[in-house]
Design a protein around this motif. Structure first.
Motif, PDB file in Angstrom:
ATOM      1  N   PRO A 289       0.813  -1.379  -0.097  1.00 53.04           N
ATOM      2  CA  PRO A 289       0.115  -0.053   0.046  1.00 53.04           C
ATOM      3  C   PRO A 289       0.982   1.440  -0.141  1.00 53.04           C
ATOM      4  O   PRO A 289       1.755   1.289   0.733  1.00 53.04           O
ATOM      5  CB  PRO A 289      -0.997  -0.172   1.049  1.00 53.04           C
ATOM      6  CG  PRO A 289      -0.779  -1.778   1.679  1.00 53.04           C
ATOM      7  CD  PRO A 289       0.289  -2.172   1.141  1.00 53.04           C
ATOM      8  N   ALA A 290       0.395   2.261  -0.607  1.00 57.17           N
ATOM      9  CA  ALA A 290       1.026   3.489  -0.773  1.00 57.17           C
ATOM     10  C   ALA A 290       1.719   4.072   0.551  1.00 57.17           C
ATOM     11  O   ALA A 290       2.546   4.489   0.561  1.00 57.17           O
ATOM     12  CB  ALA A 290       0.243   4.494  -1.650  1.00 57.17           C
ATOM     13  N   ALA A 291       0.809   3.880   1.389  1.00 61.38           N
ATOM     14  CA  ALA A 291       1.164   4.643   2.707  1.00 61.38           C
ATOM     15  C   ALA A 291       2.102   3.850   3.387  1.00 61.38           C
ATOM     16  O   ALA A 291       2.934   4.444   4.433  1.00 61.38           O
ATOM     17  CB  ALA A 291      -0.065   4.678   3.865  1.00 61.38           C
ATOM     18  N   THR A 292       2.622   2.552   3.101  1.00 58.43           N
ATOM     19  CA  THR A 292       3.582   1.784   3.612  1.00 58.43           C
ATOM     20  C   THR A 292       4.821   1.727   3.020  1.00 58.43           C
ATOM     21  O   THR A 292       5.748   1.123   3.473  1.00 58.43           O
ATOM     22  CB  THR A 292       2.922   0.427   3.945  1.00 58.43           C
ATOM     23  OG1 THR A 292       2.615  -0.179   2.978  1.00 58.43           O
ATOM     24  CG2 THR A 292       1.822   0.386   5.062  1.00 58.43           C
ATOM     25  N   ARG A 293       4.790   2.147   1.885  1.00 60.35           N
ATOM     26  CA  ARG A 293       5.826   2.112   1.085  1.00 60.35           C
ATOM     27  C   ARG A 293       7.171   2.692   1.331  1.00 60.35           C
ATOM     28  O   ARG A 293       8.341   2.242   1.627  1.00 60.35           O
ATOM     29  CB  ARG A 293       5.766   2.669  -0.448  1.00 60.35           C
ATOM     30  CG  ARG A 293       4.680   1.885  -0.942  1.00 60.35           C
ATOM     31  CD  ARG A 293       4.299   2.521  -2.566  1.00 60.35           C
ATOM     32  NE  ARG A 293       3.225   1.610  -3.176  1.00 60.35           N
ATOM     33  CZ  ARG A 293       2.474   2.206  -4.166  1.00 60.35           C
ATOM     34  NH1 ARG A 293       2.938   3.164  -4.752  1.00 60.35           N
ATOM     35  NH2 ARG A 293       1.746   1.320  -4.717  1.00 60.35           N
TER      36      ARG A 293
END
Length: 419
Positions: free
Chosen positions: A245-249
């Motif tokens: 997910p984008a928030a965890t990259r």
């Protein structure tokens, strides 16, 4: 005010009046329930407001029990997930273990690839040179060890026969005083045990042959994985991060890079420590003129990659060879030398070379080795500690990053410093 605005205002007032009447009715119902069910002087659990509850039934449950239940079901889910992960690793061990070994070797050889690329070589050419050089180094080391073992084996065999003869003479005299008939019975019992367990021995040989095929397949898998990890490791990691997910990259990339640097440091430090252990014990065996010195030194070097237990096992083997090939005094002196080298490693080399980046508590090391042995045998014990070191460093990096980005830390950093 127009008619439309006036109508809207009337609707709003009617809605608010309806809500107020509903709230008053609920309050009156709650008051009547409390007066009829409980004494007025004793406040009820239902009257207590809990931020974590949504119903009257939850309010009746003590707070400690609710917290314990909340922790319990979350831990059950995490435990089930961990069990499925371990089960998948065991089921795919023939693939996962070679891949992890390739990852460790990539951490060892990646500085050489980077150096070759800095002097102008192509990425594929640099990787090929490093992999071929690594294979040649391993093959040369194994050849030297096997040659040393074959050369020194006759001497060890002769000394072992003499030692067995001395043990036999000792058993024929005091304090055992065994007769020829008793020795014959011991030999017959050994032969009977072999006959009774012949099927198990044969199955063991068949299993060994199957294991050899798995080892060969694993070797080629390690070889190919190592090549592509050295050549395209950064691209592979970016592709994996891109699937998240984008928030965890960004946090995942930060933690992964920190864990990788920790693994590189761990492998380098382990090689240095293993080399010093092997040299120290080898010097002691040269002084004591113990046979199979080169083979035993190589064994100490390889076993030193398993922290704590590896050095103990390899040192014990060296002492047993000295006991069989020489005499008890030589074995005792070599035992003292092995203990001295291990103490030097534990109190000087490990804290000095390993550093704080890969510092792991000894209890965690023992538990990791035990878990690795249960899951994947010797190979599992070999790779368990570096994997724990990577996980430890990654979690620490995430925690440090979160603290640095917290409002308190930012506010503290924004304060003027005293001059």
């Amino acid at each position: 005010m127009g008619r439309f605005e006036q109508a809207r205002e009337n609707i709003r007032r009617a809605y608010e009046a309806g809500r107020a009447s509903v709230r008053a009715a609920r309050a009156e119902q709650t008051r009547r329930y409390e007066e009829t069910q409980f004494e007025p002087e004793e406040p009820t659990a239902a009257a207590i407001v809990h931020n974590s509850t949504t119903s009257r039934d939850d309010a009746e449950v003590p707070g400690g029990l609710r917290v314990a239940a909340a922790w319990s079901w979350r831990l059950l889910i995490v435990g089930a997930l961990a069990w499925f992960v371990l089960y998948g690793i065991v089921m795919l061990s023939t693939v996962v273990i070679p891949l992890i070994i390739a990852l460790l070797l990539a951490a060892l050889f990646s500085p050489a690839v980077s150096w070759l690329r800095q002097i102008g070589l192509n990425r594929s050419i640099a990787t090929t040179i490093v992999v071929i050089a690594g294979i040649a180094l391993v093959a040369g080391t194994l050849t030297a060890v096997i040659s040393s073992f074959v050369t020194g084996l006759p001497e060890v065999t002769t000394n072992a026969k003499e030692g067995l003869r001395e043990v036999e003479n000792w058993m024929r005299h005091k304090p055992l005083n065994l007769t020829d008939l008793q020795f014959t019975k011991i030999g017959d019992a050994a032969q009977k045990w072999f006959d009774d367990n012949r099927d198990a021995v044969t199955t063991g040989f068949i299993s060994t042959a199957t294991t050899t095929l798995h080892v060969l397949a694993g070797f080629f898998l390690v070889l190919f994985s190592l090549f592509f990890l050295l050549r395209d490791g950064r691209q592979i990691w970016r592709f994996f991060v891109g699937l998240m997910p984008a928030a965890t990259r960004e946090p995942l990339d930060f933690a992964g890079i920190a864990a990788w640097h920790s693994l590189v440091s761990y492998v380098r430090a382990t090689i240095i420590v293993a080399f010093i252990d092997a040299v120290g014990i080898y010097i002691a065996m040269v002084i004591l003129d113990v046979p199979l010195k080169e083979a035993l030194a190589a064994l100490v070097f390889l076993f030193s990659f398993v922290p704590i237990l590896g050095a103990t096992i390899s040192g014990t083997i060296a002492v047993l060879v000295a006991l069989v090939a020489k005499d008890p005094l030589t074995a005792l002196i070599l035992l003292a030398a092995v203990i001295g080298v291990q103490q030097f490693e534990g109190h000087v080399l490990q804290p000095l070379i390993m550093g704080r980046a890969v510092a792991i508590h000894p209890l965690a090391v023992i538990l990791a080795i035990a878990g690795g042995l249960v899951i994947a045998g010797i190979i599992g014990a070999l790779i368990a500690v570096p994997m724990i070191a990577m996980l430890n460093t990654g979690i620490r990096a995430l925690v440090a990053r979160r603290r640095a980005a917290s409002p308190e830390a930012l506010a503290e950093a924004a304060l003027p410093t005293a001059t």
